[in-house]
Design a protein around this motif. Structure first.
Motif, PDB file in Angstrom:
ATOM      1  N   MET A  89       0.825  -1.205   0.000  1.00 44.07           N
ATOM      2  CA  MET A  89       0.000   0.000   0.000  1.00 44.07           C
ATOM      3  C   MET A  89       0.861   1.256   0.000  1.00 44.07           C
ATOM      4  N   THR A  90       0.300   2.302  -0.625  1.00 48.54           N
ATOM      5  CA  THR A  90       0.754   3.661  -0.392  1.00 48.54           C
ATOM      6  C   THR A  90      -0.483   4.433   0.025  1.00 48.54           C
ATOM      7  N   VAL A  91      -0.291   5.441   0.889  1.00 44.46           N
ATOM      8  CA  VAL A  91      -1.429   6.094   1.531  1.00 44.46           C
ATOM      9  C   VAL A  91      -1.294   7.609   1.439  1.00 44.46           C
ATOM     10  N   GLU A  92      -2.426   8.254   1.155  1.00 37.68           N
ATOM     11  CA  GLU A  92      -2.546   9.713   1.201  1.00 37.68           C
ATOM     12  C   GLU A  92      -3.689  10.030   2.157  1.00 37.68           C
ATOM     13  N   ARG A  93      -3.506  11.053   2.981  1.00 32.33           N
ATOM     14  CA  ARG A  93      -4.523  11.431   3.967  1.00 32.33           C
ATOM     15  C   ARG A  93      -4.921  12.884   3.729  1.00 32.33           C
TER      16      ARG A  93
END
Length: 110
Positions: free
Chosen positions: A88-92
């Motif tokens: 996964m890569t995550v942006e918030r």
């Protein structure tokens, strides 16, 4: 304030898509959507994504997101991630309560 987390699942040979499909078919997605404070939990396949699936995961606030992260559902999600060998890569993103959303309407065709 609401929180949106974009999670990009990456895999090989269709594993990210199979992960999202099993999350849906197993009822996990419906269970997450029913959690208090969930605003959106939806998978997308980017046009140029190759082996990527995007999850848009939105919550009413940090407390709702923390409750989700502390729930037994996280064990289910982790097991399926492991089973399908996805990374996964995550942006918030947090809503900008001070922003005048009406100003953006000039650029939106409804």
């Amino acid at each position: 304030m609401s929180i949106t987390v974009n999670i990009y699942y990456h895999g090989a040979d269709g594993s990210a898509r199979r992960f999202a499909e099993e999350m849906t078919a197993s009822g996990a997605v419906d269970a997450i959507r029913a959690e208090q404070g969930n605003l959106r939990y939806e998978y997308f396949v980017p046009l140029a994504g190759g082996e990527t699936v995007l999850l848009i995961d939105s919550w009413e606030g940090q407390q709702a997101l923390d409750a989700h992260h502390a729930s037994p559902m996280m064990s289910t999600i982790a097991a399926l991630r492991e089973k399908h060998d996805v990374r996964m890569t995550v942006e918030r993103y947090v809503t900008d309560e001070a922003h005048d959303a009406a100003a953006d309407r000039a650029f939106v065709r409804e």
